[in-house]
Design an enzyme around this catalytic site. Structure first.
Site, PDB file in Angstrom:
ATOM      1  N   HIS A 260       0.853  -0.578  -0.064  1.00 28.89           N
ATOM      2  CA  HIS A 260       0.031   0.186  -0.288  1.00 28.89           C
ATOM      3  C   HIS A 260       1.113   0.705   0.198  1.00 28.89           C
ATOM      4  O   HIS A 260       2.188   1.034   0.790  1.00 28.89           O
ATOM      5  CB  HIS A 260      -0.787  -0.613   1.436  1.00 28.89           C
ATOM      6  CG  HIS A 260      -2.073   1.055   1.208  1.00 28.89           C
ATOM      7  ND1 HIS A 260      -1.797   2.136   1.543  1.00 28.89           N
ATOM      8  CD2 HIS A 260      -3.464   0.542   1.381  1.00 28.89           C
ATOM      9  CE1 HIS A 260      -3.543   2.495   1.375  1.00 28.89           C
ATOM     10  NE2 HIS A 260      -4.539   1.484   1.199  1.00 28.89           N
ATOM     11  N   ASP A 314      -8.011  -5.005  -0.148  1.00 28.84           N
ATOM     12  CA  ASP A 314      -8.362  -6.372  -0.502  1.00 28.84           C
ATOM     13  C   ASP A 314      -7.855  -7.787  -0.381  1.00 28.84           C
ATOM     14  O   ASP A 314      -8.453  -8.922  -1.332  1.00 28.84           O
ATOM     15  CB  ASP A 314      -7.701  -5.537  -2.442  1.00 28.84           C
ATOM     16  CG  ASP A 314      -8.719  -4.499  -2.601  1.00 28.84           C
ATOM     17  OD1 ASP A 314      -9.939  -4.383  -2.482  1.00 28.84           O
ATOM     18  OD2 ASP A 314      -7.515  -2.910  -3.465  1.00 28.84           O
TER      19      ASP A 314
HETATM   20  C1  LIG Z   1      -7.672  -0.097  -1.925  1.00 29.04           C
HETATM   21  C2  LIG Z   1      -6.238  -0.124  -2.873  1.00 29.04           C
HETATM   22  O1  LIG Z   1      -5.959   0.517  -3.546  1.00 29.04           O
HETATM   23  S1  LIG Z   1      -5.188  -1.298  -1.461  1.00 29.04           S
HETATM   24  C3  LIG Z   1      -4.229  -1.894  -3.094  1.00 29.04           C
HETATM   25  C4  LIG Z   1      -4.640  -2.740  -4.044  1.00 29.04           C
HETATM   26  N1  LIG Z   1      -3.669  -3.327  -5.274  1.00 29.04           N
HETATM   27  C5  LIG Z   1      -2.894  -4.344  -4.911  1.00 29.04           C
HETATM   28  O2  LIG Z   1      -3.177  -5.035  -3.918  1.00 29.04           O
HETATM   29  C6  LIG Z   1      -2.122  -4.890  -5.912  1.00 29.04           C
HETATM   30  C7  LIG Z   1      -0.370  -5.108  -5.301  1.00 29.04           C
HETATM   31  N2  LIG Z   1       0.065  -3.728  -4.738  1.00 29.04           N
HETATM   32  C8  LIG Z   1       1.039  -3.132  -5.280  1.00 29.04           C
HETATM   33  O3  LIG Z   1       1.158  -3.248  -6.225  1.00 29.04           O
HETATM   34  C9  LIG Z   1       1.375  -1.669  -4.362  1.00 29.04           C
HETATM   35  O4  LIG Z   1       1.544  -2.020  -3.320  1.00 29.04           O
HETATM   36  C10 LIG Z   1       0.914  -0.365  -4.427  1.00 29.04           C
HETATM   37  C11 LIG Z   1       0.002  -0.120  -6.621  1.00 29.04           C
HETATM   38  C12 LIG Z   1      -0.489  -1.441  -3.658  1.00 29.04           C
HETATM   39  C13 LIG Z   1       1.454   0.404  -3.844  1.00 29.04           C
HETATM   40  O5  LIG Z   1       2.799   0.542  -4.347  1.00 29.04           O
HETATM   41  P1  LIG Z   1       4.048   2.251  -4.327  1.00 29.04           P
HETATM   42  O6  LIG Z   1       3.507   2.111  -3.540  1.00 29.04           O
HETATM   43  O7  LIG Z   1       3.580   2.336  -5.681  1.00 29.04           O
HETATM   44  O8  LIG Z   1       5.000   0.926  -4.546  1.00 29.04           O
HETATM   45  P2  LIG Z   1       5.990   0.373  -4.795  1.00 29.04           P
HETATM   46  O9  LIG Z   1       5.061   0.272  -6.598  1.00 29.04           O
HETATM   47  O10 LIG Z   1       7.320   2.025  -5.741  1.00 29.04           O
HETATM   48  O11 LIG Z   1       6.798  -0.619  -4.745  1.00 29.04           O
HETATM   49  C14 LIG Z   1       7.947  -0.461  -3.811  1.00 29.04           C
HETATM   50  C15 LIG Z   1       8.829  -2.038  -3.642  1.00 29.04           C
HETATM   51  O12 LIG Z   1       8.043  -2.797  -2.994  1.00 29.04           O
HETATM   52  C16 LIG Z   1       7.026  -3.969  -4.144  1.00 29.04           C
HETATM   53  N3  LIG Z   1       6.024  -3.920  -3.935  1.00 29.04           N
HETATM   54  C17 LIG Z   1       5.170  -3.107  -3.047  1.00 29.04           C
HETATM   55  N4  LIG Z   1       3.980  -4.335  -3.820  1.00 29.04           N
HETATM   56  C18 LIG Z   1       4.246  -5.153  -3.988  1.00 29.04           C
HETATM   57  C19 LIG Z   1       3.132  -6.664  -3.852  1.00 29.04           C
HETATM   58  N5  LIG Z   1       2.024  -6.564  -4.065  1.00 29.04           N
HETATM   59  N6  LIG Z   1       4.011  -7.906  -4.601  1.00 29.04           N
HETATM   60  C20 LIG Z   1       5.440  -7.528  -4.042  1.00 29.04           C
HETATM   61  N7  LIG Z   1       6.491  -6.588  -4.235  1.00 29.04           N
HETATM   62  C21 LIG Z   1       5.567  -5.043  -4.090  1.00 29.04           C
HETATM   63  C22 LIG Z   1       7.382  -3.293  -5.664  1.00 29.04           C
HETATM   64  O13 LIG Z   1       7.623  -3.757  -6.140  1.00 29.04           O
HETATM   65  C23 LIG Z   1       8.807  -2.422  -5.303  1.00 29.04           C
HETATM   66  O14 LIG Z   1      10.426  -2.689  -4.603  1.00 29.04           O
HETATM   67  P3  LIG Z   1      11.378  -2.481  -4.972  1.00 29.04           P
HETATM   68  O15 LIG Z   1      11.997  -0.983  -4.624  1.00 29.04           O
HETATM   69  O16 LIG Z   1      12.335  -3.921  -5.036  1.00 29.04           O
HETATM   70  O17 LIG Z   1      11.632  -2.170  -6.916  1.00 29.04           O
HETATM   71  O1  LIG Z   2      -5.348   4.288  -0.396  1.00 26.81           O
HETATM   72  C1  LIG Z   2      -5.484   4.009  -0.995  1.00 26.81           C
HETATM   73  O2  LIG Z   2      -4.019   4.490  -2.214  1.00 26.81           O
HETATM   74  C2  LIG Z   2      -6.473   2.878  -1.918  1.00 26.81           C
HETATM   75  C3  LIG Z   2      -7.439   2.905  -1.161  1.00 26.81           C
HETATM   76  O3  LIG Z   2      -8.515   3.366  -1.793  1.00 26.81           O
HETATM   77  C4  LIG Z   2      -7.823   2.269   0.137  1.00 26.81           C
HETATM   78  O4  LIG Z   2      -6.151   1.596   0.699  1.00 26.81           O
HETATM   79  O5  LIG Z   2      -9.088   2.432   0.783  1.00 26.81           O
END
Ligand SMILES: CC(=O)SCCNC(=O)CCNC(=O)[C@H](O)C(C)(C)COP(=O)(O)OP(=O)(O)OC[C@H]1O[C@@H](n2cnc3c(N)ncnc32)[C@H](O)[C@@H]1OP(=O)(O)O
Ligand SMILES: O=C([O-])CC(=O)C(=O)O
Length: 378
Positions: A260, A314
């Site tokens: 997150h 999620d």
């Molecule tokens: C309601 C919501 O929206 S909650 C989020 C729902 N989304 C997901 O569950 C999808 C999986 N999660 C992700 O893709 C990410 O954690 C996100 C998009 C939610 C947040 O990402 P960001 O804050 O942009 O983090 P970013 O993409 O910069 O990642 C930072 C590091 O953590 C790693 N990382 C982040 N999330 C994950 C994950 N789910 N699995 C594996 N590695 C991850 C990245 O690969 C990166 O590693 P590095 O620094 O070695 O390259």
């Molecule tokens: O806050 C965020 O980046 C994603 C979101 O909507 C949540 O976690 O409910």
């Protein structure tokens, strides 16, 4: 602006001032209008929480009654919306159907002056019609007539009824209502940010909400709840978890439902959702997918915990929805039904002190180039 000031994904950049919700991502705290989420899930209902988010305070008894009655009164949709839904391809994703339906409402309800009546009408209409339209699409894609709402049921029970045609056990309806509270609002997440940009142009609120629905559908945002369920099925058994995770990480792929932008600890909503899942399994039988999810969390704590990557909202929600009989591709529309409360709160807040969103960019292209006639291009 120097390149150094550019933050990819606008990480850490304040985009607005807001008093709707508060998150502490290190301590794992989420509050709506200052009230901890756990207080709300223990004592409130989704509609009361929606009122709190949108109008800024807990409603008096009479205000809550008028709000609930107005929402009940908006449950039916115009026959032209129903005809529109009938024309949708049944294989289309319900989030695309929902986005189209929400935008379609704008054809019937044009933008007006932001007076309290207009705001109340818009807010109650949207909170009410989103669930109806999700359930309608679900029925009609199976070739059925939509199930009319049952006015004896409250908001959450009525949605479950319109989905299945069966009046739900009140205990299950209350669980569903709690899930809606947990998903109702979360500061300037991607869909809310998209909504703010749209609202700031003074676009019609239906178009603005449709922007948010479309943004929520993405796999990195609300769409992750369906992806988690697909991953659990793909893994298939607890024994396969470690190799699956190690393989994904070796390929630099994401584990869905983890990580997150704000939380660097386990999301407080995931804690509550996991507890709800356990209560459900205790009454209705354990689910092997729950055991797989718990093992993913354990393995990922070891492999990704040092990076601050833990289960987000999620991760466990789909297990709860599946046990409530909600089809997998409706998990994200259910998220949208709940998040509509937060979106509408931000719509109202944005327009109370509006300024057009128009950020800048760091230009990285060429300048002063000559136009090359088509015949001269290689
Ligand atoms: C309601 C919501 O929206 S909650 C989020 C729902 N989304 C997901 O569950 C999808 C999986 N999660 C992700 O893709 C990410 O954690 C996100 C998009 C939610 C947040 O990402 P960001 O804050 O942009 O983090 P970013 O993409 O910069 O990642 C930072 C590091 O953590 C790693 N990382 C982040 N999330 C994950 C994950 N789910 N699995 C594996 N590695 C991850 C990245 O690969 C990166 O590693 P590095 O620094 O070695 O390259
Ligand atoms: O806050 C965020 O980046 C994603 C979101 O909507 C949540 O976690 O409910």
């Amino acid at each position: 602006m120097a390149d150094g000031e550019y933050k990819p994904g606008l990480e850490g950049v304040p985009a607005t001032r807001s008093n709707i919700s508060f998150v502490d991502g290190q301590a794992g705290i989420l509050e709506y209008r200052g009230i901890p989420i756990q207080e709300l899930t223990a004592h409130s209902t989704f509609l009361e929480t929606a009122y709190l988010l949108i109008f800024g305070e807990l409603p008096k008894q009479s205000d809550l009654h008028s709000f609930e009655q107005a929402i009940r009164g908006h449950r039916r949709v115009k026959y032209r919306i129903r005809d529109m839904i009938k024309s949708f391809p049944e294989s289309g994703h319900p989030m695309d159907a929902l986005q189209t339906c929400v935008a379609g409402l704008g054809l019937f309800y044009p933008l007006q002056e932001m007076d309290p009546n207009y705001v109340f009408g818009t807010v109650t209409r949207l909170l009410s019609k989103l669930p109806t339209m999700v359930a309608m699409f679900h029925q009609m894609r199976q070739g059925n007539d939509p199930i009319p709402p049952d006015d004896s049921l409250d908001h959450s029970a009525n949605f479950l009824y319109m989905l299945s045609g069966k009046k739900p056990d009140p205990w299950l309806a209350r669980i569903f209502d709690t899930c809606l509270i947990l998903h109702a609002e979360h500061t300037v997440n991607a869909s809310t940010f998209a909504l703010l940009v749209s609202a700031s142009t003074l676009a019609n609120p239906y178009s603005t909400l449709a922007t948010a629905v479309g943004t929520l559908s993405g796999l990195l945002h609300g769409g992750a709840n369906q992806e988690v369920m697909m991953m659990l099925r793909q893994i298939g058994s607890v024994e396969n978890v470690r190799s699956f995770i190690e393989d994904k990480l070796a390929k630099k792929q994401r584990i869905m439902g983890l990580g997150h932008r704000v939380y660097k600890v386990k999301d407080p909503r995931a804690i509550t959702l996991q507890r709800i899942a356990e209560e459900l399994f205790e009454r209705y039988g354990r689910d092997k997918y729950y055991d797989i999810a718990v093992e993913i969390e354990r393995v990922c704590e070891e492999l990704l915990g040092p990076k601050g990557i833990y289960p987000n909202v999620d991760f466990y929600s789909g297990l709860v929805y599946a046990k409530l009989g909600i089809p997998e591709d409706l998990f994200t529309p259910v998220f949208a039904i709940a998040r509509a409360a937060g979106w509408l709160a931000h719509w109202r807040e944005q327009l109370s002190d509006n300024r057009l969103f128009r950020p800048t960019q760091v230009y990285t292209g060429e300048r002063h180039q000559r136009y090359i006639p088509l015949a001269e291009r290689g």
